[in-house]
Enzyme design. Structure first.
Site, mmCIF file in Angstrom:
data_model
loop_
_atom_site.group_PDB
_atom_site.id
_atom_site.type_symbol
_atom_site.label_atom_id
_atom_site.label_comp_id
_atom_site.label_asym_id
_atom_site.label_seq_id
_atom_site.Cartn_x
_atom_site.Cartn_y
_atom_site.Cartn_z
ATOM 1 N N GLY A 136 -43.610 15.652 72.551
ATOM 2 C CA GLY A 136 -43.791 15.587 73.998
ATOM 3 C C GLY A 136 -45.024 14.777 74.361
ATOM 4 O O GLY A 136 -46.144 15.179 74.072
ATOM 5 N N GLY A 137 -44.811 13.621 74.948
ATOM 6 C CA GLY A 137 -45.927 12.809 75.411
ATOM 7 C C GLY A 137 -46.606 11.963 74.359
ATOM 8 O O GLY A 137 -47.656 11.376 74.618
ATOM 9 N N ARG A 150 -36.452 19.415 80.092
ATOM 10 C CA ARG A 150 -35.065 19.518 80.548
ATOM 11 C C ARG A 150 -34.655 20.963 80.803
ATOM 12 O O ARG A 150 -33.794 21.231 81.633
ATOM 13 C CB ARG A 150 -34.121 18.858 79.536
ATOM 14 C CG ARG A 150 -34.218 17.348 79.529
ATOM 15 C CD ARG A 150 -33.129 16.736 78.664
ATOM 16 N NE ARG A 150 -33.301 17.062 77.261
ATOM 17 C CZ ARG A 150 -34.086 16.398 76.426
ATOM 18 N NH1 ARG A 150 -34.805 15.388 76.861
ATOM 19 N NH2 ARG A 150 -34.184 16.743 75.166
ATOM 20 N N HIS A 208 -39.016 20.552 75.154
ATOM 21 C CA HIS A 208 -37.719 19.866 75.179
ATOM 22 C C HIS A 208 -37.664 18.810 76.284
ATOM 23 O O HIS A 208 -36.638 18.635 76.937
ATOM 24 C CB HIS A 208 -36.566 20.861 75.345
ATOM 25 C CG HIS A 208 -36.540 21.930 74.304
ATOM 26 N ND1 HIS A 208 -36.414 21.655 72.955
ATOM 27 C CD2 HIS A 208 -36.659 23.285 74.395
ATOM 28 C CE1 HIS A 208 -36.435 22.789 72.267
ATOM 29 N NE2 HIS A 208 -36.596 23.781 73.104
ATOM 30 N N ARG A 250 -47.059 8.813 72.837
ATOM 31 C CA ARG A 250 -46.721 7.425 73.148
ATOM 32 C C ARG A 250 -47.630 6.419 72.446
ATOM 33 O O ARG A 250 -47.275 5.259 72.322
ATOM 34 C CB ARG A 250 -46.806 7.180 74.670
ATOM 35 C CG ARG A 250 -45.906 8.087 75.510
ATOM 36 C CD ARG A 250 -44.447 7.740 75.329
ATOM 37 N NE ARG A 250 -43.594 8.577 76.157
ATOM 38 C CZ ARG A 250 -43.043 9.720 75.776
ATOM 39 N NH1 ARG A 250 -43.269 10.173 74.539
ATOM 40 N NH2 ARG A 250 -42.278 10.417 76.588
#
Length: 201
Positions: free
Chosen positions: A117-118, A88, A85, A120
């Site tokens: 997550g991550g 957070r 998440h 990019r």
């Protein structure tokens, strides 16, 4: 005595949700935790699957261990999403790419495994697929693109990531997703990548 009272998470009703829904209070990060059940159980997942999904697939997000992946599948999940998440909930949580292999092994192909997550670049997509993910989620880049250039920018972002993924696959000699395997990914022997130093010619 007060010290012996069992601690319970506050009910979501302690916040006036109408203020959040009406835009009087900011619900991004600061208040979203008040909108959801703070003590969910696997029984809740079973209930959702039985009573609320009505034939739609149920994906359980937030899986970071093999044990939770197995519990999710046993509770009726049609898929699991490896996610922290965005850190957070706990800023010291493991990176999703690090826990992906154990989740893949635990699930054993029973359900699809998504990862976020991550992600990019296209190379990030390729690494996740190589370690066993069925698909990836793209979060922050989508928000950034939308904020900067609207729907057209989001479409451009997705096309760019597709091209990057295809280029990375070609460099690795993969003609299709079926050719992508764990042999494409390795780690530095000490578990981390050290500072890169250019050779002096």
């Amino acid at each position: 005595p007060q010290s012996q009272k069992k601690w319970l998470a506050p009910e979501a009703s302690v916040v006036d949700k109408s203020k959040i829904y009406g835009g009087e209070e900011d619900a991004w990060d600061q208040n979203t935790e008040q909108l959801f059940e703070q003590n969910p159980s696997w029984e809740d997942v079973r209930w959702l699957k039985k009573e609320a999904c009505h034939g739609l697939p149920l994906i359980v997000k937030g899986i970071l261990t093999a044990e939770d992946a197995i519990e999710a599948v046993n509770a009726g999940a049609d898929g699991v999403m490896v996610s922290n998440h965005g850190g957070r909930g706990l800023d010291g949580a493991l990176a999703t790419i690090d826990v992906l292999p154990e989740v893949v092994e635990a699930v054993g192909g029973k359900v699809p495994i998504l990862l976020d997550g991550g992600i990019r670049r296209g190379t990030d997509v390729l690494k996740a697929l190589a370690l066993g993910a069925t698909a990836v989620g793209v979060g922050k880049p989508m928000f950034f693109a939308l904020a900067v250039g609207g729907a057209n920018a989001v479409a451009y972002l997705l096309e760019m990531m597709r091209r990057e993924t295809e280029a990375a696959m070609a460099i690795c000699g993969c003609e299709s997703i079926a050719d992508v395997g764990r042999n494409l990914v390795t780690r530095h022997p000490n578990g981390r990548v050290g500072k890169y130093v250019r050779s002096k010619l």
